[in-house]
Design a protein around this motif. Structure first.
Motif, PDB file in Angstrom:
ATOM      1  N   VAL A  25     -24.277 -60.192 -15.329  1.00 19.62           N
ATOM      2  CA  VAL A  25     -24.316 -58.729 -15.430  1.00 19.62           C
ATOM      3  C   VAL A  25     -25.753 -58.244 -15.328  1.00 19.62           C
ATOM      4  CG1 VAL A  25     -23.973 -56.804 -17.043  1.00 19.62           C
ATOM      5  CG2 VAL A  25     -22.160 -58.470 -16.681  1.00 19.62           C
ATOM      6  N   TYR A  26     -26.676 -58.932 -15.998  1.00 18.62           N
ATOM      7  CA  TYR A  26     -28.085 -58.531 -15.938  1.00 18.62           C
ATOM      8  C   TYR A  26     -28.602 -58.608 -14.501  1.00 18.62           C
ATOM      9  CZ  TYR A  26     -33.041 -58.209 -16.953  1.00 18.62           C
ATOM     10  OH  TYR A  26     -34.341 -57.810 -16.971  1.00 18.62           O
ATOM     11  N   LEU A  27     -28.260 -59.688 -13.811  1.00 18.04           N
ATOM     12  CA  LEU A  27     -28.722 -59.834 -12.435  1.00 18.04           C
ATOM     13  C   LEU A  27     -28.012 -58.862 -11.497  1.00 18.04           C
ATOM     14  CD1 LEU A  27     -29.058 -63.713 -12.216  1.00 18.04           C
ATOM     15  CD2 LEU A  27     -30.872 -62.007 -12.479  1.00 18.04           C
ATOM     16  N   THR A  28     -26.800 -58.465 -11.821  1.00 13.64           N
ATOM     17  CA  THR A  28     -26.096 -57.473 -11.013  1.00 13.64           C
ATOM     18  C   THR A  28     -26.782 -56.116 -11.093  1.00 13.64           C
ATOM     19  OG1 THR A  28     -24.003 -58.609 -11.373  1.00 13.64           O
ATOM     20  CG2 THR A  28     -23.885 -56.314 -10.665  1.00 13.64           C
ATOM     21  N   PHE A  29     -27.270 -55.765 -12.265  1.00 10.77           N
ATOM     22  CA  PHE A  29     -27.907 -54.469 -12.466  1.00 10.77           C
ATOM     23  C   PHE A  29     -29.409 -54.508 -12.196  1.00 10.77           C
ATOM     24  CE2 PHE A  29     -24.353 -53.628 -15.668  1.00 10.77           C
ATOM     25  CZ  PHE A  29     -23.607 -52.934 -14.736  1.00 10.77           C
ATOM     26  N   ILE A  30     -29.908 -55.526 -11.509  1.00  7.59           N
ATOM     27  CA  ILE A  30     -31.351 -55.672 -11.296  1.00  7.59           C
ATOM     28  C   ILE A  30     -31.917 -54.547 -10.433  1.00  7.59           C
ATOM     29  CG2 ILE A  30     -31.467 -57.122  -9.234  1.00  7.59           C
ATOM     30  CD1 ILE A  30     -33.280 -58.555 -11.891  1.00  7.59           C
ATOM     31  N   ILE A  31     -31.073 -53.877  -9.649  1.00  6.25           N
ATOM     32  CA  ILE A  31     -31.575 -52.795  -8.801  1.00  6.25           C
ATOM     33  C   ILE A  31     -31.812 -51.507  -9.591  1.00  6.25           C
ATOM     34  CG2 ILE A  31     -30.472 -53.714  -6.735  1.00  6.25           C
ATOM     35  CD1 ILE A  31     -28.299 -51.592  -7.089  1.00  6.25           C
ATOM     36  N   LEU A  32     -31.292 -51.434 -10.793  1.00  3.06           N
ATOM     37  CA  LEU A  32     -31.457 -50.236 -11.618  1.00  3.06           C
ATOM     38  C   LEU A  32     -32.797 -50.261 -12.351  1.00  3.06           C
ATOM     39  CD1 LEU A  32     -27.908 -50.040 -13.208  1.00  3.06           C
ATOM     40  CD2 LEU A  32     -28.797 -48.691 -11.319  1.00  3.06           C
ATOM     41  N   PRO A  33     -33.266 -49.124 -12.814  1.00  2.87           N
ATOM     42  CA  PRO A  33     -34.471 -49.110 -13.652  1.00  2.87           C
ATOM     43  C   PRO A  33     -34.241 -49.911 -14.938  1.00  2.87           C
ATOM     44  CG  PRO A  33     -33.871 -46.884 -12.999  1.00  2.87           C
ATOM     45  CD  PRO A  33     -32.779 -47.785 -12.531  1.00  2.87           C
ATOM     46  N   ARG A  34     -35.326 -50.353 -15.535  1.00  2.70           N
ATOM     47  CA  ARG A  34     -35.237 -51.260 -16.677  1.00  2.70           C
ATOM     48  C   ARG A  34     -34.446 -50.691 -17.845  1.00  2.70           C
ATOM     49  NH1 ARG A  34     -40.149 -52.410 -19.435  1.00  2.70           N
ATOM     50  NH2 ARG A  34     -39.526 -53.568 -21.240  1.00  2.70           N
ATOM     51  N   PHE A  35     -34.611 -49.408 -18.131  1.00  2.00           N
ATOM     52  CA  PHE A  35     -33.883 -48.795 -19.242  1.00  2.00           C
ATOM     53  C   PHE A  35     -32.371 -48.869 -19.015  1.00  2.00           C
ATOM     54  CE2 PHE A  35     -31.871 -44.980 -21.050  1.00  2.00           C
ATOM     55  CZ  PHE A  35     -32.072 -45.257 -22.393  1.00  2.00           C
ATOM     56  N   LEU A  36     -31.913 -48.436 -17.856  1.00  2.00           N
ATOM     57  CA  LEU A  36     -30.478 -48.482 -17.562  1.00  2.00           C
ATOM     58  C   LEU A  36     -29.957 -49.909 -17.507  1.00  2.00           C
ATOM     59  CD1 LEU A  36     -29.995 -45.721 -14.865  1.00  2.00           C
ATOM     60  CD2 LEU A  36     -29.124 -45.759 -17.181  1.00  2.00           C
ATOM     61  N   ARG A  37     -30.744 -50.800 -16.928  1.00  2.00           N
ATOM     62  CA  ARG A  37     -30.333 -52.206 -16.823  1.00  2.00           C
ATOM     63  C   ARG A  37     -30.124 -52.808 -18.207  1.00  2.00           C
ATOM     64  NH1 ARG A  37     -34.294 -54.214 -13.519  1.00  2.00           N
ATOM     65  NH2 ARG A  37     -35.615 -54.702 -15.282  1.00  2.00           N
ATOM     66  N   LEU A  38     -31.055 -52.571 -19.120  1.00  2.00           N
ATOM     67  CA  LEU A  38     -30.916 -53.109 -20.474  1.00  2.00           C
ATOM     68  C   LEU A  38     -29.765 -52.461 -21.218  1.00  2.00           C
ATOM     69  CD1 LEU A  38     -34.640 -53.422 -21.568  1.00  2.00           C
ATOM     70  CD2 LEU A  38     -33.012 -55.274 -21.231  1.00  2.00           C
ATOM     71  N   MET A  39     -29.626 -51.158 -21.086  1.00  2.00           N
ATOM     72  CA  MET A  39     -28.540 -50.470 -21.791  1.00  2.00           C
ATOM     73  C   MET A  39     -27.178 -50.954 -21.313  1.00  2.00           C
ATOM     74  SD  MET A  39     -29.664 -48.440 -24.101  1.00  2.00           S
ATOM     75  CE  MET A  39     -28.364 -47.286 -24.394  1.00  2.00           C
ATOM     76  N   LEU A  40     -26.959 -50.986 -20.010  1.00  2.00           N
ATOM     77  CA  LEU A  40     -25.658 -51.399 -19.482  1.00  2.00           C
ATOM     78  C   LEU A  40     -25.358 -52.860 -19.774  1.00  2.00           C
ATOM     79  CD1 LEU A  40     -25.620 -49.519 -16.067  1.00  2.00           C
ATOM     80  CD2 LEU A  40     -24.271 -49.020 -18.097  1.00  2.00           C
ATOM     81  N   THR A  41     -26.364 -53.711 -19.673  1.00  2.00           N
ATOM     82  CA  THR A  41     -26.149 -55.131 -19.949  1.00  2.00           C
ATOM     83  C   THR A  41     -25.756 -55.347 -21.398  1.00  2.00           C
ATOM     84  OG1 THR A  41     -27.756 -55.732 -18.260  1.00  2.00           O
ATOM     85  CG2 THR A  41     -27.214 -57.411 -19.873  1.00  2.00           C
ATOM     86  N   TRP A  42     -26.441 -54.693 -22.309  1.00  2.00           N
ATOM     87  CA  TRP A  42     -26.130 -54.892 -23.722  1.00  2.00           C
ATOM     88  C   TRP A  42     -24.855 -54.172 -24.142  1.00  2.00           C
ATOM     89  CZ3 TRP A  42     -27.662 -58.530 -26.880  1.00  2.00           C
ATOM     90  CH2 TRP A  42     -28.790 -59.260 -26.531  1.00  2.00           C
ATOM     91  N   VAL A  43     -24.473 -53.106 -23.453  1.00  2.00           N
ATOM     92  CA  VAL A  43     -23.173 -52.476 -23.723  1.00  2.00           C
ATOM     93  C   VAL A  43     -22.052 -53.442 -23.346  1.00  2.00           C
ATOM     94  CG1 VAL A  43     -21.617 -50.686 -22.837  1.00  2.00           C
ATOM     95  CG2 VAL A  43     -23.879 -50.070 -23.645  1.00  2.00           C
ATOM     96  N   VAL A  44     -22.181 -54.086 -22.189  1.00  2.00           N
ATOM     97  CA  VAL A  44     -21.180 -55.078 -21.775  1.00  2.00           C
ATOM     98  C   VAL A  44     -21.174 -56.258 -22.746  1.00  2.00           C
ATOM     99  CG1 VAL A  44     -20.572 -56.719 -19.962  1.00  2.00           C
ATOM    100  CG2 VAL A  44     -21.203 -54.393 -19.366  1.00  2.00           C
ATOM    101  N   ALA A  45     -22.353 -56.682 -23.194  1.00  2.00           N
ATOM    102  CA  ALA A  45     -22.428 -57.788 -24.160  1.00  2.00           C
ATOM    103  C   ALA A  45     -21.764 -57.405 -25.477  1.00  2.00           C
ATOM    104  CB  ALA A  45     -23.882 -58.176 -24.400  1.00  2.00           C
ATOM    105  N   GLY A  46     -21.983 -56.182 -25.933  1.00  2.00           N
ATOM    106  CA  GLY A  46     -21.331 -55.732 -27.159  1.00  2.00           C
ATOM    107  C   GLY A  46     -19.823 -55.707 -27.026  1.00  2.00           C
TER     108      GLY A  46
END
Length: 144
Positions: A25-46
């Motif tokens: 998921v983190y590598l999938t969102f690599i094209i997004l800015p860092r803030f969005l990438r971290l937020m979306l990755t950790w939302v999926v992890a949660g």
């Protein structure tokens, strides 16, 4: 067999596979800015890592099997079986996991952001357009 009669091995294998999904998921969102990438990755992890309690009726009258499962699965099974209490409990735990994941992503972004001193120093080093206009265009000799 990896999960032969052992709930702890089942949970360990679930979390090992979910770590692979987390990285994907983190590598999938690599094209997004860092803030969005971290937020979306950790939302999926949660959502993946939030557990919830469930209760299933057994064949014998009045007996139930209780245990723990990922909250997304408890909510999904509760929805499909039209079991409002299981759906509600799974959904509450799922939303709590998503919220906690978003807070973790926000905290990581907040702690790893560049400080204001570094940004101010970088901005002061870059020449402004007005300075370039007053200095004029400088000639650069070709180098072989």
């Amino acid at each position: 067999m990896l999960v032969e009669e052992s709930m702890s091995l089942l949970w360990a294998s679930y979390y090992a596979i979910s770590l692979l999904v987390f990285v994907a998921v983190y590598l999938t969102f690599i094209i997004l800015p860092r803030f969005l990438r971290l937020m979306l990755t950790w939302v999926v992890a949660g959502a993946m890592w939030a557990p919830a309690r469930f209760r299933l009726p057994l064949v014998e009258e009045g007996e139930f099997y209780t245990g723990w499962a990922p909250a997304a699965m408890v909510a999904a099974v509760g929805f499909l079986e039209d079991n409002a209490s299981a759906f509600r409990e799974g959904l509450v735990w799922l939303l709590m996991g998503v919220t906690l994941g978003a807070l973790i992503g926000l905290a990581i972004w907040w702690l790893r952001r560049p400080s204001t001193d570094i940004r101010a120093a970088a901005a002061s080093k870059a020449p402004t357009q007005a300075e370039e206009d007053t200095n004029g265009a400088q000639r650069h000799e070709p180098v072989l």
